[in-house]
Design a protein around this motif. Sequence first.
Motif, PDB file in Angstrom:
ATOM      1  N   ALA A  89      -0.029   0.720   0.641  1.00 12.12           N
ATOM      2  CA  ALA A  89      -0.170   0.335  -0.769  1.00 12.12           C
ATOM      3  C   ALA A  89       1.085  -0.352  -1.277  1.00 12.12           C
ATOM      4  CB  ALA A  89      -0.481   1.579  -1.603  1.00 12.12           C
ATOM      5  N   LEU A  90       2.259   0.148  -0.872  1.00 13.99           N
ATOM      6  CA  LEU A  90       3.515  -0.459  -1.311  1.00 13.99           C
ATOM      7  C   LEU A  90       3.672  -1.869  -0.761  1.00 13.99           C
ATOM      8  CD1 LEU A  90       6.362  -0.306  -2.579  1.00 13.99           C
ATOM      9  CD2 LEU A  90       7.125   0.827  -0.483  1.00 13.99           C
ATOM     10  N   VAL A  91       3.438  -2.041   0.523  1.00 12.92           N
ATOM     11  CA  VAL A  91       3.592  -3.358   1.153  1.00 12.92           C
ATOM     12  C   VAL A  91       2.576  -4.342   0.589  1.00 12.92           C
ATOM     13  CG1 VAL A  91       3.378  -4.598   3.332  1.00 12.92           C
ATOM     14  CG2 VAL A  91       4.650  -2.456   3.243  1.00 12.92           C
ATOM     15  N   CYS A  92       1.358  -3.865   0.373  1.00 15.99           N
ATOM     16  CA  CYS A  92       0.319  -4.743  -0.171  1.00 15.99           C
ATOM     17  C   CYS A  92       0.723  -5.279  -1.545  1.00 15.99           C
ATOM     18  CB  CYS A  92      -1.004  -3.990  -0.243  1.00 15.99           C
ATOM     19  SG  CYS A  92      -2.326  -4.887  -1.070  1.00 15.99           S
ATOM     20  N   LEU A 116       1.582  -9.264  -2.363  1.00 14.16           N
ATOM     21  CA  LEU A 116       0.794 -10.004  -3.344  1.00 14.16           C
ATOM     22  C   LEU A 116       1.649 -10.551  -4.480  1.00 14.16           C
ATOM     23  CD1 LEU A 116      -2.424  -7.775  -3.624  1.00 14.16           C
ATOM     24  CD2 LEU A 116      -2.094  -9.870  -2.297  1.00 14.16           C
ATOM     25  N   HIS A 117       2.787  -9.913  -4.761  1.00 14.06           N
ATOM     26  CA  HIS A 117       3.641 -10.372  -5.859  1.00 14.06           C
ATOM     27  C   HIS A 117       4.704 -11.380  -5.424  1.00 14.06           C
ATOM     28  CE1 HIS A 117       1.894  -7.067  -8.209  1.00 14.06           C
ATOM     29  NE2 HIS A 117       2.447  -7.612  -9.286  1.00 14.06           N
ATOM     30  N   HIS A 118       5.129 -11.330  -4.163  1.00 16.73           N
ATOM     31  CA  HIS A 118       6.293 -12.137  -3.773  1.00 16.73           C
ATOM     32  C   HIS A 118       6.025 -13.081  -2.606  1.00 16.73           C
ATOM     33  CE1 HIS A 118       8.997  -9.913  -6.435  1.00 16.73           C
ATOM     34  NE2 HIS A 118       8.415  -8.798  -6.013  1.00 16.73           N
ATOM     35  N   PHE A 119       4.816 -13.102  -2.103  1.00 17.43           N
ATOM     36  CA  PHE A 119       4.481 -14.031  -1.025  1.00 17.43           C
ATOM     37  C   PHE A 119       3.349 -14.941  -1.512  1.00 17.43           C
ATOM     38  CE2 PHE A 119       6.738 -10.841   1.203  1.00 17.43           C
ATOM     39  CZ  PHE A 119       7.267 -11.428   2.338  1.00 17.43           C
ATOM     40  N   VAL A 120       3.437 -16.189  -1.166  1.00 12.73           N
ATOM     41  CA  VAL A 120       2.405 -17.156  -1.531  1.00 12.73           C
ATOM     42  C   VAL A 120       1.373 -17.187  -0.398  1.00 12.73           C
ATOM     43  CG1 VAL A 120       1.908 -19.545  -2.120  1.00 12.73           C
ATOM     44  CG2 VAL A 120       4.083 -18.505  -2.836  1.00 12.73           C
ATOM     45  N   LEU A 121       0.179 -16.654  -0.692  1.00 11.57           N
ATOM     46  CA  LEU A 121      -0.883 -16.567   0.308  1.00 11.57           C
ATOM     47  C   LEU A 121      -2.156 -17.175  -0.247  1.00 11.57           C
ATOM     48  CD1 LEU A 121      -0.387 -12.869   1.517  1.00 11.57           C
ATOM     49  CD2 LEU A 121       0.473 -14.939   2.610  1.00 11.57           C
ATOM     50  N   ALA A 122      -2.949 -17.701   0.643  1.00 12.21           N
ATOM     51  CA  ALA A 122      -4.263 -18.194   0.241  1.00 12.21           C
ATOM     52  C   ALA A 122      -5.164 -17.005  -0.109  1.00 12.21           C
ATOM     53  CB  ALA A 122      -4.885 -19.032   1.357  1.00 12.21           C
ATOM     54  N   LEU A 123      -6.234 -17.296  -0.834  1.00 10.99           N
ATOM     55  CA  LEU A 123      -7.129 -16.233  -1.286  1.00 10.99           C
ATOM     56  C   LEU A 123      -7.718 -15.418  -0.133  1.00 10.99           C
ATOM     57  CD1 LEU A 123      -8.556 -14.848  -3.637  1.00 10.99           C
ATOM     58  CD2 LEU A 123     -10.361 -16.597  -3.491  1.00 10.99           C
ATOM     59  N   PRO A 124      -8.172 -16.035   0.953  1.00 13.37           N
ATOM     60  CA  PRO A 124      -8.695 -15.210   2.059  1.00 13.37           C
ATOM     61  C   PRO A 124      -7.648 -14.251   2.626  1.00 13.37           C
ATOM     62  CG  PRO A 124      -9.408 -17.479   2.314  1.00 13.37           C
ATOM     63  CD  PRO A 124      -8.378 -17.472   1.228  1.00 13.37           C
ATOM     64  N   LEU A 125      -6.409 -14.702   2.718  1.00 11.86           N
ATOM     65  CA  LEU A 125      -5.362 -13.825   3.225  1.00 11.86           C
ATOM     66  C   LEU A 125      -5.064 -12.679   2.254  1.00 11.86           C
ATOM     67  CD1 LEU A 125      -2.838 -16.374   4.808  1.00 11.86           C
ATOM     68  CD2 LEU A 125      -4.470 -14.871   5.966  1.00 11.86           C
ATOM     69  N   ARG A 126      -5.127 -12.949   0.971  1.00 11.76           N
ATOM     70  CA  ARG A 126      -4.897 -11.895  -0.011  1.00 11.76           C
ATOM     71  C   ARG A 126      -5.998 -10.827   0.072  1.00 11.76           C
ATOM     72  NH1 ARG A 126      -1.170 -13.704  -3.943  1.00 11.76           N
ATOM     73  NH2 ARG A 126      -1.986 -12.257  -5.514  1.00 11.76           N
ATOM     74  N   VAL A 127      -7.226 -11.300   0.292  1.00 12.99           N
ATOM     75  CA  VAL A 127      -8.336 -10.348   0.444  1.00 12.99           C
ATOM     76  C   VAL A 127      -8.151  -9.519   1.710  1.00 12.99           C
ATOM     77  CG1 VAL A 127     -10.828 -10.147   0.790  1.00 12.99           C
ATOM     78  CG2 VAL A 127      -9.936 -11.771  -0.890  1.00 12.99           C
ATOM     79  N   LEU A 128      -7.692 -10.148   2.786  1.00  9.55           N
ATOM     80  CA  LEU A 128      -7.467  -9.417   4.033  1.00  9.55           C
ATOM     81  C   LEU A 128      -6.370  -8.357   3.874  1.00  9.55           C
ATOM     82  CD1 LEU A 128      -7.695 -12.219   6.768  1.00  9.55           C
ATOM     83  CD2 LEU A 128      -9.309 -10.344   6.341  1.00  9.55           C
ATOM     84  N   VAL A 129      -5.334  -8.679   3.102  1.00 14.36           N
ATOM     85  CA  VAL A 129      -4.265  -7.702   2.880  1.00 14.36           C
ATOM     86  C   VAL A 129      -4.801  -6.483   2.129  1.00 14.36           C
ATOM     87  CG1 VAL A 129      -2.091  -7.306   1.664  1.00 14.36           C
ATOM     88  CG2 VAL A 129      -2.424  -9.403   2.958  1.00 14.36           C
ATOM     89  N   GLY A 149      -1.600   9.404  -1.382  1.00 12.58           N
ATOM     90  CA  GLY A 149      -0.661   8.480  -0.762  1.00 12.58           C
ATOM     91  C   GLY A 149      -0.789   7.070  -1.310  1.00 12.58           C
ATOM     92  N   LEU A 150      -2.019   6.611  -1.506  1.00 13.17           N
ATOM     93  CA  LEU A 150      -2.225   5.279  -2.079  1.00 13.17           C
ATOM     94  C   LEU A 150      -1.668   5.191  -3.499  1.00 13.17           C
ATOM     95  CD1 LEU A 150      -5.869   4.570  -0.848  1.00 13.17           C
ATOM     96  CD2 LEU A 150      -3.753   3.565   0.036  1.00 13.17           C
ATOM     97  N   ILE A 151      -1.852   6.258  -4.267  1.00 12.36           N
ATOM     98  CA  ILE A 151      -1.338   6.272  -5.647  1.00 12.36           C
ATOM     99  C   ILE A 151       0.190   6.266  -5.646  1.00 12.36           C
ATOM    100  CG2 ILE A 151      -1.244   7.610  -7.778  1.00 12.36           C
ATOM    101  CD1 ILE A 151      -4.060   8.610  -7.140  1.00 12.36           C
ATOM    102  N   ILE A 152       0.783   7.077  -4.785  1.00 14.14           N
ATOM    103  CA  ILE A 152       2.250   7.133  -4.721  1.00 14.14           C
ATOM    104  C   ILE A 152       2.827   5.788  -4.277  1.00 14.14           C
ATOM    105  CG2 ILE A 152       4.192   8.192  -3.507  1.00 14.14           C
ATOM    106  CD1 ILE A 152       2.578  10.788  -3.431  1.00 14.14           C
ATOM    107  N   GLY A 153       2.203   5.170  -3.269  1.00 11.79           N
ATOM    108  CA  GLY A 153       2.689   3.875  -2.815  1.00 11.79           C
ATOM    109  C   GLY A 153       2.581   2.805  -3.883  1.00 11.79           C
ATOM    110  N   TYR A 154       1.496   2.845  -4.649  1.00  8.92           N
ATOM    111  CA  TYR A 154       1.326   1.875  -5.734  1.00  8.92           C
ATOM    112  C   TYR A 154       2.415   2.054  -6.789  1.00  8.92           C
ATOM    113  CZ  TYR A 154      -1.052  -0.886  -9.326  1.00  8.92           C
ATOM    114  OH  TYR A 154      -1.353  -1.816 -10.278  1.00  8.92           O
ATOM    115  N   MET A 155       2.772   3.312  -7.071  1.00  8.34           N
ATOM    116  CA  MET A 155       3.799   3.579  -8.087  1.00  8.34           C
ATOM    117  C   MET A 155       5.200   3.302  -7.559  1.00  8.34           C
ATOM    118  SD  MET A 155       2.219   7.122  -9.631  1.00  8.34           S
ATOM    119  CE  MET A 155       3.601   7.363 -10.728  1.00  8.34           C
ATOM    120  N   GLN A 156       5.398   3.406  -6.262  1.00 11.01           N
ATOM    121  CA  GLN A 156       6.724   3.134  -5.708  1.00 11.01           C
ATOM    122  C   GLN A 156       7.161   1.689  -5.932  1.00 11.01           C
ATOM    123  OE1 GLN A 156       6.448   4.267  -1.594  1.00 11.01           O
ATOM    124  NE2 GLN A 156       7.351   6.287  -1.953  1.00 11.01           N
ATOM    125  N   TYR A 157       6.204   0.808  -5.978  1.00  7.01           N
ATOM    126  CA  TYR A 157       6.567  -0.587  -6.197  1.00  7.01           C
ATOM    127  C   TYR A 157       7.260  -0.770  -7.546  1.00  7.01           C
ATOM    128  CZ  TYR A 157       6.208  -5.598  -6.904  1.00  7.01           C
ATOM    129  OH  TYR A 157       6.507  -6.907  -7.157  1.00  7.01           O
TER     130      TYR A 157
END
Length: 278
Positions: free
Chosen positions: A204-207, A211-224, A249-257
């Motif tokens: 969740a943190l890496v995702c 999504l905030h700091h890498f420029v990705l095409a829409l299909p790649l963003r969906v894959l992430v 774990g997903l909630i904690i990772g989202y908040m860690q960002y």
Amino acid sequence: MWELRGLLNEITYINTIMPSPRNSPKNSRDRRALDNRLEFLSLIGQKSPSPPDSPSRRKDYTGSSGSPQTLPEEDCMKLNPSVVDIALRSLLAIDLWASKQLGVCAGESSSWGSARPLMMLIEVSGHGIPWLAVTLYGLCKSDSSAWCEVLLNLLFALVLDLVLVAAVKGLVKRRRPAYNRMDMFATVSVDKYSFPSGHATRAALVCRFILHHFVLALPLRVLVILWVFVVGISRVMLGRHNVTDVICGLIIGYMQYGLVEYFWLSPVSAPFLFSLCS
């Protein structure tokens, strides 16, 4: 001694109420009354007299047969559980049941045991060591200050995730499911605990970071985004974690960002680190 004294008292009492020949009852009514008294005394005589109560015994008797004593607070809580306690226990039971039903890749003999190698490959993709290695390699090869800043903060986020997850696991100390096989990739001492799922927090943190700091095409963003959920589901299917471990774990990772953004490293705030990268 007490039995002899009680018998003497009983004989004395009977002699006092027994009529003399001159005063024997004349009618049947007086005889029946006398017979009832004698029968009552005979029933009393069958009970062995007990010694006088000591103060301590009298105290115990009063405590046992007197006013009802109040139970300790802990016992009252066990006898009268609160609604919150009942709800938490019910949720825990549902969590354990659902996790066991979803652990279809926990072993080769499981219903989906043939998919276990694929699930373990997904497990490696969410492990901390590959992400740390790739990030350090990118820092060594970066020739742009902007790229170096992004990768340095990604490294900070990964290290922060490792520290926080290890601390929470050490505090909670929830054991992994009993049907889990300890054949995980590169584990340490705290990895014997289950809550929260470190793979889920990292994913969740890496995702969110990508999504905030890498420029990705829409299909790649969906894959992430799909990768995050696949990693979380694989943890339950492999029997590594319970469902609540992954969700939290997903909630904690989202908040860690949010912490990473708050303590964002820049050439102004951390010039020494950027001097190492240059």
